[in-house]
Design an enzyme around this catalytic site. Sequence first.
Site, PDB file in Angstrom:
ATOM      1  N   GLU A  36      -5.987   9.199  18.079  1.00  0.00           N
ATOM      2  CA  GLU A  36      -5.999   8.832  19.489  1.00  0.00           C
ATOM      3  C   GLU A  36      -4.542   8.767  19.951  1.00  0.00           C
ATOM      4  O   GLU A  36      -3.728   8.102  19.313  1.00  0.00           O
ATOM      5  CB  GLU A  36      -6.677   7.473  19.664  1.00  0.00           C
ATOM      6  CG  GLU A  36      -6.771   7.090  21.124  1.00  0.00           C
ATOM      7  CD  GLU A  36      -7.502   5.762  21.362  1.00  0.00           C
ATOM      8  OE1 GLU A  36      -8.023   5.157  20.404  1.00  0.00           O
ATOM      9  OE2 GLU A  36      -7.529   5.339  22.531  1.00  0.00           O
ATOM     10  N   ARG A 262      -9.122   2.702   4.017  1.00  0.00           N
ATOM     11  CA  ARG A 262      -7.872   2.894   4.729  1.00  0.00           C
ATOM     12  C   ARG A 262      -6.707   2.392   3.879  1.00  0.00           C
ATOM     13  O   ARG A 262      -6.877   1.601   2.959  1.00  0.00           O
ATOM     14  CB  ARG A 262      -7.891   2.255   6.113  1.00  0.00           C
ATOM     15  CG  ARG A 262      -8.032   0.766   6.168  1.00  0.00           C
ATOM     16  CD  ARG A 262      -8.347   0.291   7.593  1.00  0.00           C
ATOM     17  NE  ARG A 262      -7.289   0.592   8.533  1.00  0.00           N
ATOM     18  CZ  ARG A 262      -7.485   1.230   9.700  1.00  0.00           C
ATOM     19  NH1 ARG A 262      -8.683   1.622  10.047  1.00  0.00           N
ATOM     20  NH2 ARG A 262      -6.497   1.435  10.520  1.00  0.00           N
ATOM     21  N   LYS A 272      -2.130  -0.298  15.563  1.00  0.00           N
ATOM     22  CA  LYS A 272      -1.313   0.235  16.651  1.00  0.00           C
ATOM     23  C   LYS A 272      -1.015  -0.847  17.679  1.00  0.00           C
ATOM     24  O   LYS A 272       0.040  -0.823  18.301  1.00  0.00           O
ATOM     25  CB  LYS A 272      -1.997   1.441  17.291  1.00  0.00           C
ATOM     26  CG  LYS A 272      -1.623   2.729  16.551  1.00  0.00           C
ATOM     27  CD  LYS A 272      -2.093   3.955  17.293  1.00  0.00           C
ATOM     28  CE  LYS A 272      -3.375   4.432  16.700  1.00  0.00           C
ATOM     29  NZ  LYS A 272      -3.911   5.649  17.270  1.00  0.00           N
TER      30      LYS A 272
END
Length: 553
Positions: A36, A262, A272
């Site tokens: 994104e 992850r 983020k």
Amino acid sequence: MSEQQQAAPKNFIRQIIDADLASGKHTHIRTRFPPEPNGFLHIGHAKSIVLNFGIGEDYHGATNLRFDDTNPAKEEEAFVEAIKEDVRWLGYRWDELRFASDYFEQLYGYAVELIEKGLAYVCDLSPEQVREYRGTLTEPGRESPYRNRGVEENLDLFARMRAGEFEDGSRTLRAKIDMASPNMNMRDPALYRIRHGLVHHQTGDAWCIYPMYDFTHPISDAIEGITHSLCTLEFEDHRPLYDWVLDHISIGCHPQQIEFARLNLEYTVMSKRKLTQLVSEGHVSGWDDPRMPTIAGLRRRGYTPASIRSFCNAIGVTRSDSTVEMGVLENAIRSDLDASAPRRMAVLRPLRLVISNYPEGQVEKLQGPNHPKDAAMGSRELLFTREIYIDREDFREEANKKYKRLVLGKEVRLRNAYVIRADEVIRDAAGEITEIRCTYDPETLGRNPEGRKVRGVIHWVPAEQGIPVQVRLYDRLFRVPAPGREGDFLDDLNPDSLSILEEAVVEPSLRDVAPGERFQFEREGYFCRDPEDAADGRPVFNQIVSLRDSWGG
Ligand code: ATP
Ligand code: MG
């Protein structure tokens, strides 16, 4: 791909792909990396990039770079460009560059198809009501009073949503699945929401309804013919919805979603939201601050693409969450640079040393090998003079035998040059040592002195010809392995993560170093020329990593 990179290890995802090729389910593999564009990429994204692009390469398949750009409120063109640069810098080439927003018209069409099949409806509940109706993990949800609207009415309302007739939050398009499902994601999830007044970096103001991730992602994958859609474990509970969407539209392609753990790294943060906060509140100098876990930060710090790829391959791909020690990342760059970085001499905290018996004004050209274990790397010229600098830490007036550096009245070897003896210490009015007077033994260039053993070797630079630089030493950005575990993550920032050394002097051969060039400063660590100079024009060198793991590893 890279020179010295070992083959990526066979992880469980590659085993699935092997089986799919063996069974004939697929003949050509296609993966995608779907960031994104709402921030810079970080080392966790690198894990996904190395996994996806590595599979594309190793199976002679293809990998798309797809921007998952369905939330224009947080997304920007600048992030799109930064992400492309980072992927390229890591050494990968995408087969196709796509944007989820390329598919807005198609996505709209598939939403209409679901409505026509009675599988989606326009719901007038407010966001709060939707939450209320959803139920909990232990209680089933309640059906929306709008759930059984007729197809015609739904088609009309959805078209008017698109046309901009309704306010933000007043309506959503929802899938009609199962309000009693134990999986909360299946309780009539939203497919579209209304967002007015946003300018999308690709589609401008063409749309005021935006598709949700869970609807966009499977369809984007299918449109591109992705065979294996790899994502992190938190999407495991979304897989039934991923499959539901593809099972109920006429798209003719059904990629397999596979989840993996992850990457979490100690002493840093990777969300983020938190990285954005560090930048916007000025806790770091920017997204590319050399202390940041971003790809841009690691690049500026001096990490090589090969070291990041080898780190990602070393940590492996599994389905169990874990936190990797920072030392693992540091070892990856250390072992790369140990082999590849030319050796240089740099004095970080200079102390003047005058060799009384060396002719005044004489400049002697000596040679220093660029790498002690790799003669093929050649050598560079060193300038030896009567006045040189050594590091303050390399001199003591008194010391025991364990101290193998310069001691008053004793001898030490200057790296690539002569053996010297410290004769006298000069002090200023405050008692601070300002200079050391020495004598050198002219017979000791490249030879051991007669009849005595000199154990220590220290580095040096010529006082006049040496180049003043600014050196930045880095420590971890956070003081604790899991920042924010107790309270605000900002309270865990390490106040000493950056030290600036203003006095440092480097050897003359480092005069015209290009930004990004990397060296081992002998006995000090690995360093990289920063793209920006200090305010007074001196070159800046960033410490990439120490020579050894000083964190007790
Ligand atoms: P954040 O939650 O911090 O915003 P994100 O996961 O939403 O990050 P995306 O840009 O959506 O960020 O991520 C793109 C891809 O990178 C996704 O497939 C995601 O699963 C993967 N990814 C993100 N963070 C990690 C990580 N720490 N380890 C491995 N893969 C990751
Ligand atoms: Mg995401």
